[in-house]
Design a protein around this motif. Structure first.
Motif, mmCIF file in Angstrom:
data_model
loop_
_atom_site.group_PDB
_atom_site.id
_atom_site.type_symbol
_atom_site.label_atom_id
_atom_site.label_comp_id
_atom_site.label_asym_id
_atom_site.label_seq_id
_atom_site.Cartn_x
_atom_site.Cartn_y
_atom_site.Cartn_z
ATOM 1 N N ASN A 225 0.808 -1.213 0.000
ATOM 2 C CA ASN A 225 0.000 0.000 0.000
ATOM 3 C C ASN A 225 0.841 1.262 0.000
ATOM 4 O OD1 ASN A 225 1.044 0.032 2.522
ATOM 5 N ND2 ASN A 225 -0.895 -0.300 3.622
ATOM 6 N N GLY B 168 2.045 0.531 -4.608
ATOM 7 C CA GLY B 168 1.759 -0.537 -5.557
ATOM 8 C C GLY B 168 2.949 -1.421 -5.859
ATOM 9 N N PHE C 120 -0.032 -1.562 -12.426
ATOM 10 C CA PHE C 120 -0.671 -0.551 -13.263
ATOM 11 C C PHE C 120 -1.905 -0.016 -12.533
ATOM 12 C CE2 PHE C 120 1.978 -2.436 -16.435
ATOM 13 C CZ PHE C 120 2.138 -1.485 -17.435
ATOM 14 N N ASP C 121 -2.155 1.285 -12.626
ATOM 15 C CA ASP C 121 -3.349 1.866 -12.034
ATOM 16 C C ASP C 121 -4.603 1.254 -12.646
ATOM 17 O OD1 ASP C 121 -1.720 3.458 -10.509
ATOM 18 O OD2 ASP C 121 -1.760 5.140 -11.931
ATOM 19 N N ASN C 122 -4.543 1.027 -13.966
ATOM 20 C CA ASN C 122 -5.639 0.373 -14.684
ATOM 21 C C ASN C 122 -5.070 -0.890 -15.333
ATOM 22 O OD1 ASN C 122 -7.775 -0.475 -16.198
ATOM 23 N ND2 ASN C 122 -8.009 1.445 -17.371
#
Length: 359
Positions: free
Chosen positions: A279, A288, A320-322
Protein backbone atom coordinates in the motif's frame (compact mmCIF):
# COMPACT_ATOMS: atom_id res chain seq x y z
CA UNK A 1 60.26 -24.61 -103.48
CA UNK A 2 61.17 -26.79 -100.50
CA UNK A 3 64.82 -26.91 -101.53
CA UNK A 4 64.89 -23.13 -101.96
CA UNK A 5 63.44 -22.76 -98.46
CA UNK A 6 66.06 -25.07 -97.08
CA UNK A 7 68.73 -23.15 -98.91
CA UNK A 8 67.56 -19.85 -97.47
CA UNK A 9 67.49 -21.32 -93.96
CA UNK A 10 70.91 -22.81 -94.36
CA UNK A 11 72.22 -19.53 -95.74
CA UNK A 12 70.86 -17.56 -92.76
CA UNK A 13 72.32 -20.12 -90.39
CA UNK A 14 75.72 -19.79 -92.06
CA UNK A 15 75.55 -16.00 -91.82
CA UNK A 16 74.65 -16.17 -88.10
CA UNK A 17 77.48 -18.61 -87.43
CA UNK A 18 79.91 -16.35 -89.28
CA UNK A 19 78.73 -13.34 -87.27
CA UNK A 20 79.27 -15.18 -84.00
CA UNK A 21 82.76 -16.27 -85.08
CA UNK A 22 83.63 -12.73 -86.15
CA UNK A 23 82.38 -11.32 -82.84
CA UNK A 24 84.28 -13.91 -80.84
CA UNK A 25 87.44 -13.18 -82.80
CA UNK A 26 87.00 -9.44 -82.36
CA UNK A 27 86.53 -9.80 -78.60
CA UNK A 28 89.65 -11.94 -78.31
CA UNK A 29 91.69 -9.35 -80.21
CA UNK A 30 90.30 -6.57 -78.03
CA UNK A 31 91.16 -8.45 -74.83
CA UNK A 32 94.68 -9.09 -76.12
CA UNK A 33 95.06 -5.40 -76.90
CA UNK A 34 95.50 -6.03 -80.62
CA UNK A 35 92.33 -4.19 -81.57
CA UNK A 36 90.83 -1.03 -80.13
CA UNK A 37 87.34 -1.15 -78.66
CA UNK A 38 84.58 1.43 -78.94
CA UNK A 39 83.84 2.68 -75.42
CA UNK A 40 81.12 5.03 -74.15
CA UNK A 41 81.58 5.82 -70.46
CA UNK A 42 78.28 7.72 -70.23
CA UNK A 43 76.35 4.81 -71.73
CA UNK A 44 78.09 2.31 -69.46
CA UNK A 45 76.98 4.41 -66.48
CA UNK A 46 73.40 4.30 -67.80
CA UNK A 47 73.61 0.51 -68.07
CA UNK A 48 74.94 0.25 -64.51
CA UNK A 49 71.99 2.32 -63.30
CA UNK A 50 69.60 0.18 -65.34
CA UNK A 51 70.98 -2.99 -63.77
CA UNK A 52 70.62 -1.47 -60.30
CA UNK A 53 67.09 -0.33 -61.10
CA UNK A 54 66.21 -3.80 -62.42
CA UNK A 55 67.51 -5.51 -59.27
CA UNK A 56 65.69 -3.09 -56.94
CA UNK A 57 62.43 -3.28 -58.89
CA UNK A 58 62.55 -7.08 -59.05
CA UNK A 59 63.10 -7.29 -55.29
CA UNK A 60 60.24 -4.89 -54.57
CA UNK A 61 57.96 -6.81 -56.93
CA UNK A 62 58.89 -10.09 -55.26
CA UNK A 63 58.39 -8.70 -51.74
CA UNK A 64 55.02 -7.18 -52.68
CA UNK A 65 53.87 -10.56 -53.99
CA UNK A 66 55.01 -12.15 -50.72
CA UNK A 67 53.10 -9.45 -48.77
CA UNK A 68 49.91 -10.09 -50.74
CA UNK A 69 50.26 -13.83 -50.12
CA UNK A 70 50.76 -13.13 -46.40
CA UNK A 71 47.60 -11.00 -46.35
CA UNK A 72 45.72 -13.83 -48.06
CA UNK A 73 47.03 -16.27 -45.43
CA UNK A 74 45.95 -13.91 -42.64
CA UNK A 75 42.54 -13.56 -44.32
CA UNK A 76 42.12 -17.34 -44.38
CA UNK A 77 43.22 -17.64 -40.74
CA UNK A 78 40.86 -14.83 -39.69
CA UNK A 79 37.95 -16.46 -41.51
CA UNK A 80 38.56 -19.79 -39.80
CA UNK A 81 38.81 -18.08 -36.40
CA UNK A 82 35.58 -16.11 -36.91
CA UNK A 83 33.77 -19.23 -38.15
CA UNK A 84 34.95 -21.08 -35.05
CA UNK A 85 33.56 -18.34 -32.78
CA UNK A 86 30.23 -18.25 -34.65
CA UNK A 87 29.87 -22.05 -34.52
CA UNK A 88 30.48 -22.36 -30.78
CA UNK A 89 28.46 -19.23 -29.84
CA UNK A 90 25.24 -20.53 -28.30
CA UNK A 91 21.91 -19.04 -29.46
CA UNK A 92 20.85 -17.83 -26.01
CA UNK A 93 24.09 -15.96 -25.41
CA UNK A 94 24.05 -12.19 -25.68
CA UNK A 95 24.78 -10.84 -29.18
CA UNK A 96 24.50 -14.05 -31.24
CA UNK A 97 23.29 -12.16 -34.34
CA UNK A 98 25.92 -9.46 -33.84
CA UNK A 99 28.69 -12.07 -33.70
CA UNK A 100 27.50 -13.58 -36.99
CA UNK A 101 27.38 -10.13 -38.58
CA UNK A 102 30.87 -9.31 -37.29
CA UNK A 103 32.23 -12.50 -38.90
CA UNK A 104 30.79 -11.46 -42.27
CA UNK A 105 32.03 -7.87 -41.97
CA UNK A 106 35.52 -9.01 -40.98
CA UNK A 107 35.72 -11.41 -43.93
CA UNK A 108 34.58 -8.68 -46.33
CA UNK A 109 37.12 -6.22 -44.94
CA UNK A 110 40.00 -8.67 -45.41
CA UNK A 111 38.85 -9.45 -48.95
CA UNK A 112 38.60 -5.77 -49.90
CA UNK A 113 42.05 -5.08 -48.47
CA UNK A 114 43.61 -7.97 -50.37
CA UNK A 115 42.00 -6.91 -53.65
CA UNK A 116 42.95 -3.26 -53.15
CA UNK A 117 46.67 -3.83 -52.58
CA UNK A 118 46.75 -6.33 -55.44
CA UNK A 119 45.13 -3.95 -57.93
CA UNK A 120 46.67 -0.68 -56.77
CA UNK A 121 50.16 -1.75 -55.66
CA UNK A 122 51.18 -5.10 -57.12
CA UNK A 123 49.62 -4.49 -60.54
CA UNK A 124 51.35 -1.11 -60.67
CA UNK A 125 54.72 -2.78 -60.04
CA UNK A 126 53.99 -5.49 -62.62
CA UNK A 127 53.24 -2.82 -65.23
CA UNK A 128 56.44 -0.98 -64.31
CA UNK A 129 58.63 -4.09 -64.50
CA UNK A 130 57.18 -5.47 -67.75
CA UNK A 131 59.31 -3.13 -69.89
CA UNK A 132 62.66 -4.18 -68.38
CA UNK A 133 63.19 -7.48 -70.27
CA UNK A 134 62.76 -5.75 -73.64
CA UNK A 135 65.23 -2.99 -72.77
CA UNK A 136 67.69 -5.54 -71.41
CA UNK A 137 67.49 -7.49 -74.70
CA UNK A 138 68.05 -4.28 -76.69
CA UNK A 139 71.10 -3.41 -74.58
CA UNK A 140 72.53 -6.86 -75.31
CA UNK A 141 71.76 -6.39 -79.02
CA UNK A 142 73.42 -2.97 -78.94
CA UNK A 143 76.56 -4.57 -77.45
CA UNK A 144 76.61 -7.18 -80.24
CA UNK A 145 76.15 -4.54 -82.90
CA UNK A 146 78.98 -2.51 -81.36
CA UNK A 147 81.29 -5.53 -81.75
CA UNK A 148 80.09 -5.90 -85.36
CA UNK A 149 80.85 -2.22 -85.94
CA UNK A 150 84.35 -2.55 -84.45
CA UNK A 151 84.98 -5.66 -86.50
CA UNK A 152 83.84 -3.95 -89.72
CA UNK A 153 85.90 -0.89 -88.86
CA UNK A 154 89.05 -2.94 -88.30
CA UNK A 155 88.47 -4.98 -91.46
CA UNK A 156 88.06 -1.83 -93.57
CA UNK A 157 91.15 -0.28 -92.01
CA UNK A 158 93.27 -3.38 -92.68
CA UNK A 159 92.21 -3.44 -96.35
CA UNK A 160 93.14 0.22 -96.74
CA UNK A 161 96.56 -0.35 -95.19
CA UNK A 162 97.32 -3.47 -97.21
CA UNK A 163 100.15 -3.46 -99.78
CA UNK A 164 97.91 -4.81 -102.50
CA UNK A 165 94.74 -2.82 -102.53
CA UNK A 166 91.64 -4.47 -103.95
CA UNK A 167 89.23 -1.65 -104.64
CA UNK A 168 86.25 -3.96 -104.92
CA UNK A 169 86.93 -5.49 -101.50
CA UNK A 170 87.57 -2.04 -100.03
CA UNK A 171 84.27 -0.76 -101.41
CA UNK A 172 82.40 -3.77 -100.06
CA UNK A 173 84.09 -3.43 -96.66
CA UNK A 174 83.22 0.27 -96.58
CA UNK A 175 79.61 -0.56 -97.36
CA UNK A 176 79.50 -3.15 -94.58
CA UNK A 177 81.10 -0.65 -92.20
CA UNK A 178 78.46 1.96 -92.99
CA UNK A 179 75.63 -0.55 -92.48
CA UNK A 180 77.10 -1.80 -89.19
CA UNK A 181 77.63 1.77 -87.98
CA UNK A 182 74.07 2.78 -88.86
CA UNK A 183 72.50 -0.18 -87.01
CA UNK A 184 74.69 0.38 -83.96
CA UNK A 185 74.07 4.12 -83.78
CA UNK A 186 70.30 3.75 -84.16
CA UNK A 187 70.16 1.36 -81.20
CA UNK A 188 72.60 3.48 -79.24
CA UNK A 189 70.62 6.69 -79.73
CA UNK A 190 67.30 5.01 -78.80
CA UNK A 191 68.73 3.61 -75.58
CA UNK A 192 70.47 6.88 -74.69
CA UNK A 193 67.05 8.54 -74.88
CA UNK A 194 65.11 5.83 -73.01
CA UNK A 195 67.44 4.82 -70.18
CA UNK A 196 67.60 8.23 -68.40
CA UNK A 197 63.80 8.55 -68.60
CA UNK A 198 63.36 5.06 -67.18
CA UNK A 199 65.85 5.81 -64.38
CA UNK A 200 63.99 8.98 -63.39
CA UNK A 201 60.61 7.19 -63.43
CA UNK A 202 61.53 4.91 -60.54
CA UNK A 203 60.91 7.61 -57.90
CA UNK A 204 57.36 8.22 -59.06
CA UNK A 205 56.65 4.49 -59.13
CA UNK A 206 57.98 3.98 -55.59
CA UNK A 207 56.04 7.00 -54.29
CA UNK A 208 52.74 5.86 -55.85
CA UNK A 209 53.23 2.27 -54.71
CA UNK A 210 53.99 3.02 -51.06
CA UNK A 211 51.51 5.90 -50.77
CA UNK A 212 48.78 3.61 -52.06
CA UNK A 213 49.88 0.78 -49.77
CA UNK A 214 49.98 3.08 -46.74
CA UNK A 215 46.54 4.48 -47.54
CA UNK A 216 44.96 1.04 -47.85
CA UNK A 217 46.71 -0.11 -44.67
CA UNK A 218 45.40 2.91 -42.75
CA UNK A 219 41.84 2.34 -43.97
CA UNK A 220 41.99 -1.40 -43.26
CA UNK A 221 43.38 -1.07 -39.74
CA UNK A 222 40.93 1.73 -38.92
CA UNK A 223 37.91 -0.35 -39.95
CA UNK A 224 39.34 -3.46 -38.29
CA UNK A 225 39.81 -1.50 -35.06
CA UNK A 226 36.09 -0.64 -35.04
CA UNK A 227 35.11 -4.28 -35.58
CA UNK A 228 37.49 -5.38 -32.84
CA UNK A 229 35.96 -2.85 -30.43
CA UNK A 230 32.48 -4.14 -31.28
CA UNK A 231 33.61 -7.69 -30.53
CA UNK A 232 35.13 -6.55 -27.25
CA UNK A 233 31.83 -4.89 -26.26
CA UNK A 234 29.87 -8.04 -27.06
CA UNK A 235 32.24 -10.19 -25.01
CA UNK A 236 31.96 -7.73 -22.11
CA UNK A 237 28.17 -7.90 -22.13
CA UNK A 238 28.27 -11.69 -22.43
CA UNK A 239 30.37 -11.82 -19.27
CA UNK A 240 27.94 -9.47 -17.51
CA UNK A 241 25.06 -11.73 -18.56
CA UNK A 242 26.91 -14.72 -17.11
CA UNK A 243 27.51 -12.92 -13.83
CA UNK A 244 23.83 -11.93 -13.52
CA UNK A 245 22.72 -15.52 -14.14
CA UNK A 246 25.29 -16.73 -11.65
CA UNK A 247 23.98 -14.34 -9.00
CA UNK A 248 20.38 -15.40 -9.71
CA UNK A 249 21.27 -19.07 -9.39
CA UNK A 250 23.05 -18.41 -6.09
CA UNK A 251 20.02 -16.53 -4.74
CA UNK A 252 17.72 -19.42 -5.69
CA UNK A 253 20.00 -21.94 -3.99
CA UNK A 254 19.98 -19.97 -0.70
CA UNK A 255 16.20 -19.93 -0.71
CA UNK A 256 15.83 -16.14 -0.82
CA UNK A 257 12.38 -15.48 -2.18
CA UNK A 258 9.74 -17.63 -3.84
CA UNK A 259 10.25 -19.48 -7.10
CA UNK A 260 9.14 -17.49 -10.17
CA UNK A 261 5.92 -18.60 -11.84
CA UNK A 262 7.20 -17.68 -15.32
CA UNK A 263 9.14 -20.17 -17.44
CA UNK A 264 11.79 -17.68 -18.64
CA UNK A 265 12.50 -16.68 -15.00
CA UNK A 266 12.51 -20.22 -13.55
CA UNK A 267 16.16 -19.99 -12.44
CA UNK A 268 15.67 -16.72 -10.46
CA UNK A 269 14.50 -15.95 -6.96
CA UNK A 270 11.57 -13.72 -6.18
CA UNK A 271 11.79 -11.41 -3.20
CA UNK A 272 7.99 -11.26 -2.80
CA UNK A 273 4.96 -13.02 -4.34
CA UNK A 274 3.89 -11.42 -7.62
CA UNK A 275 0.38 -10.87 -6.36
CA UNK A 276 1.53 -9.11 -3.21
CA UNK A 277 0.91 -5.40 -3.74
CA UNK A 278 2.03 -3.00 -1.02
CA UNK A 279 0.00 0.00 0.00
CA UNK A 280 3.06 2.21 -0.17
CA UNK A 281 3.10 2.89 3.57
CA UNK A 282 6.78 1.95 3.75
CA UNK A 283 9.03 4.96 3.17
CA UNK A 284 11.44 3.02 0.94
CA UNK A 285 8.92 1.50 -1.48
CA UNK A 286 6.66 3.19 -4.01
CA UNK A 287 2.89 2.71 -3.94
CA UNK A 288 1.76 -0.54 -5.56
CA UNK A 289 5.23 -2.15 -5.29
CA UNK A 290 5.32 -5.79 -6.50
CA UNK A 291 8.93 -6.96 -6.77
CA UNK A 292 12.39 -6.02 -8.05
CA UNK A 293 14.01 -6.88 -11.39
CA UNK A 294 17.50 -6.31 -12.79
CA UNK A 295 18.17 -5.32 -16.44
CA UNK A 296 20.01 -8.01 -18.43
CA UNK A 297 20.13 -5.95 -21.65
CA UNK A 298 20.27 -2.28 -22.57
CA UNK A 299 16.93 -0.82 -23.65
CA UNK A 300 16.62 2.55 -25.38
CA UNK A 301 13.28 4.24 -24.72
CA UNK A 302 11.34 5.05 -27.90
CA UNK A 303 8.40 6.88 -26.27
CA UNK A 304 7.89 9.35 -23.43
CA UNK A 305 6.18 6.81 -21.15
CA UNK A 306 8.99 4.22 -21.48
CA UNK A 307 11.83 3.60 -19.05
CA UNK A 308 15.37 3.52 -20.46
CA UNK A 309 17.51 0.69 -19.10
CA UNK A 310 21.19 -0.12 -18.85
CA UNK A 311 22.55 -3.55 -18.01
CA UNK A 312 22.56 -3.94 -14.22
CA UNK A 313 19.86 -1.31 -13.48
CA UNK A 314 17.55 -2.40 -10.62
CA UNK A 315 13.87 -1.55 -11.19
CA UNK A 316 11.04 -1.47 -8.62
CA UNK A 317 8.04 -3.01 -10.39
CA UNK A 318 4.62 -1.55 -9.45
CA UNK A 319 1.07 -2.41 -10.44
CA UNK A 320 -0.67 -0.55 -13.26
CA UNK A 321 -3.35 1.87 -12.03
CA UNK A 322 -5.64 0.37 -14.68
CA UNK A 323 -4.80 -3.32 -15.36
CA UNK A 324 -6.39 -3.01 -18.83
CA UNK A 325 -3.59 -0.63 -19.82
CA UNK A 326 -0.90 -3.31 -19.33
CA UNK A 327 0.33 -4.85 -22.59
CA UNK A 328 1.55 -8.44 -22.63
CA UNK A 329 5.27 -8.66 -21.90
CA UNK A 330 5.54 -5.11 -20.48
CA UNK A 331 6.01 -3.98 -16.87
CA UNK A 332 5.71 -0.65 -15.05
CA UNK A 333 8.24 0.57 -12.54
CA UNK A 334 10.81 3.02 -11.12
CA UNK A 335 14.57 2.79 -11.28
CA UNK A 336 15.54 1.98 -7.69
CA UNK A 337 18.30 4.56 -7.51
CA UNK A 338 15.99 7.35 -8.75
CA UNK A 339 13.22 6.36 -6.33
CA UNK A 340 15.59 6.23 -3.36
CA UNK A 341 17.00 9.67 -4.19
CA UNK A 342 13.87 11.61 -5.23
CA UNK A 343 10.72 9.58 -4.41
CA UNK A 344 9.25 11.06 -7.59
CA UNK A 345 5.95 9.33 -8.54
CA UNK A 346 6.13 10.75 -12.09
CA UNK A 347 9.49 9.03 -12.81
CA UNK A 348 7.91 5.66 -13.49
CA UNK A 349 7.79 4.12 -16.96
CA UNK A 350 7.03 0.92 -18.87
CA UNK A 351 9.72 -1.45 -20.12
CA UNK A 352 9.92 -4.91 -21.79
CA UNK A 353 9.86 -7.77 -19.26
CA UNK A 354 12.20 -9.99 -21.31
CA UNK A 355 14.99 -7.42 -20.92
CA UNK A 356 15.04 -8.07 -17.16
CA UNK A 357 15.35 -10.80 -14.57
CA UNK A 358 13.76 -10.98 -11.12
CA UNK A 359 16.01 -10.53 -8.11
Amino acid sequence: MAETGKGVTAGKLAINVQKRLSRAQEKVLQKLGKADETRDAAFEEMVAKFNKQTAEGSKLQKDLKAYVLAVKAMHDASRRLQDCLADMYEPEWFGKEEVNALAEDTDTLWLDYQQSITEKCLTCMDTYMIKFPDIKARIAKRDRKMVDFDSARHHFSSLQKGKKKDEAKIAKAEEELGRAQKIFEELNVELQDELPVLWDSRVGVYVNTFQSLAGHQEKFHGEMSKLSQNLTDIMTKLEEQRQIKKEGTAAAQTGEGAKSDEANHSDSACSAPKSAVTNGSGSDLPPGFLYKVKATHDYAATDGDELELKIGDVVLVVAFDNPDEQDDGWLLGFKEIHWMQKKDISAKGVFPENFTQKV
